[in-house]
Enzyme design. Structure first.
Site, PDB file in Angstrom:
ATOM      1  N   LYS A   1      25.215 -36.759   4.565  1.00  0.00           N
ATOM      2  CA  LYS A   1      24.194 -35.712   4.538  1.00  0.00           C
ATOM      3  C   LYS A   1      23.998 -35.139   5.957  1.00  0.00           C
ATOM      4  CE  LYS A   1      20.177 -36.853   5.252  1.00  0.00           C
ATOM      5  NZ  LYS A   1      19.297 -36.913   6.459  1.00  0.00           N
TER       6      LYS A   1
ATOM      7  N   LYS B   1      19.707 -34.911  17.578  1.00  0.00           N
ATOM      8  CA  LYS B   1      19.960 -35.971  16.606  1.00  0.00           C
ATOM      9  C   LYS B   1      21.290 -35.738  15.890  1.00  0.00           C
ATOM     10  CE  LYS B   1      19.626 -39.402  13.746  1.00  0.00           C
ATOM     11  NZ  LYS B   1      18.616 -39.748  12.758  1.00  0.00           N
TER      12      LYS B   1
END
Lengths: 289, 289
Positions: free
Chosen positions: A239, A170
């Site tokens: 983030k 991811k």
């Protein structure tokens, strides 16, 4: 079978809906946005007061929250899932967090006799609603096999390696999208400043070697429509990039392009666009076009 | 109808073959690689001694050479196309050069009563051989209409604006591929260093938001096959990036990501990989993986 869901947010809401459509009983508790929970309850989900209570009713629990501290809180907090879990409980973390954090969380759960897999997703709210997400799963083979029917209600799960590897893949995608979105913004700004028609350029480049998903599917809904609400928040991308850079640092791998991209996204966030779709990074160029 | 071709190189050879297949008589002169010309002659092209002689036999002439100085030489040199041109001659420049240079060349030709269009291509030698190139055309409407049948033998031409705009859109594509290739290299290096299986990662990301043409179609033939010969030379990409940065400078447009990417490609060229496919930029990371 009952599945618990912690994190009924922009992604969690359509994902929980997929579980309901797939025939699962869903237990969920309030997230930041009460309206999302209400919609899910109206479609058959059952409300629980706390994550602990969610766990009491469920044989598998999904967490889908912004970052590692929220995953920690949802699982290990005073009213966390663990407090209500019968042994063994299957934990499925679908958040995007650092694989270092994932492996730490997994170890603590497995020590207590539970199962843990990481299953972050790619595709955004539109594909979540279609049950068409890409799901990257880090798991032991037997756990993947046991939990894959749950995941299949939400999209296409692929077993990419042991626990933590779902997050690694991811983050690999997030490295790509951070840099590709910036590439699109810079290239389209160049074309626009040169007097080219943006829509013509987009259509032609869709058939050229620079073709990419974000140019074809994402930007028409955001930059081209001049609508940056919704989508994937720029600060969430920051983030994710930060987690990727942290993981790279731990491996002594330089990532010059991503480190540089992080700075440009941070500049745009500082201008007040952190909650907007990350294609808002294109506004960096607007002042010159 | 007879079409002249100057620049029978890696792209020019299959493009000239498309013209022959399309029923045009093709006049060509020797380029750096005599073998490529010989193959085209064996298939029916006719050799001319100089670009001037090519022009004498042709009603339209194509240039497909590395950069603006070579276009200048091919057209305005002592034995250049112009020296043999009957008026009016149609000039089609399919090279990738700065739009600033393009507009200067066009002006000088139009002053002399000739026609000029810029028609750079995207797709690489494989799609050139299939007659399936993306062709970005900068032209006056009547010139596009007159010359489009020639271009259609080689791919799909799109009229993107006035003279010079073909180059602008092509450079837009080159800005994209320079940055996207670097993104792929950095992301895949991150995944590999993390212990992920590269082929699994590639297959999964092809369905995720990071999906892009280079990852799906280009890297399997180069980086994944560990074969960097052929393809698109890293130093040619540097030349294109340099043209894009020059054009941006003239417009006062900052292009931070592309300027940064240029430095990384230059580092890899300095290591001796300038003639290899530009995906060789991934080797920057190999020393750390």
């Amino acid at each position: 079978m009952a599945v618990g869901f912690v994190g009924i947010g922009a992604m969690g809401e359509p994902m929980a809906r997929c579980l309901l459509r797939g025939g699962y009983r869903v237990f969920a508790c309030a997230h930041r946005n009460r309206e999302r929970l209400e919609r899910i309850l109206a479609e058959g989900a059952v409300e629980a007061g706390t994550p602990a209570e969610v766990a009491t009713h469920s044989s598998a629990v999904i967490t889908c929250v912004p970052d590692a501290p929220q995953v920690e809180e949802a699982i290990f907090g005073p009213h966390g899932l663990l407090a209500g879990a019968a042994t063994p409980l299957s934990f499925i973390d679908m958040s995007t967090i650092s694989p270092l954090a994932t492996r730490g969380i997994a170890r603590r759960l497995i020590e207590r006799g539970h199962r843990f897999i990481d299953a972050p997703v790619s595709g955004g709210p539109v594909r979540a609603a279609q049950g068409n997400l890409t799901i990257m799963v880090g798991a032991q083979a037997k756990d993947f096999k046991a939990l894959v029917p749950i995941l299949k209600t939400m999209g296409t799960p692929t077993h990419v390696g042991p626990v933590g590897m779902g997050e690694t893949v991811k983050l690999t995608n997030q490295i790509l999208i951070a840099n590709i979105m910036l590439a699109n913004a810079e290239a389209l700004s160049f074309a626009r400043k040169s007097g080219a028609d943006s829509e013509t350029v987009r259509a032609v480049l869709a058939t050229a070697t620079g073709a990419n998903y974000l140019l074809e599917e994402w930007l028409p809904k955001t930059w081209f429509a001049n609508d940056f609400a919704g989508g994937f928040a720029l600060d969430l991308l920051r983030k994710d990039l930060s987690a990727a850079l942290e993981a790279a640092r731990a491996m002594n791998l330089p990532m010059p392009a991503s480190a540089f991209a992080y700075q440009l996204y941070t500049a745009q966030s500082a201008k007040g666009d952190g909650a907007d779709d990350y294609s808002a990074v294109a506004k960096l160029y607007d002042q010159f076009v």
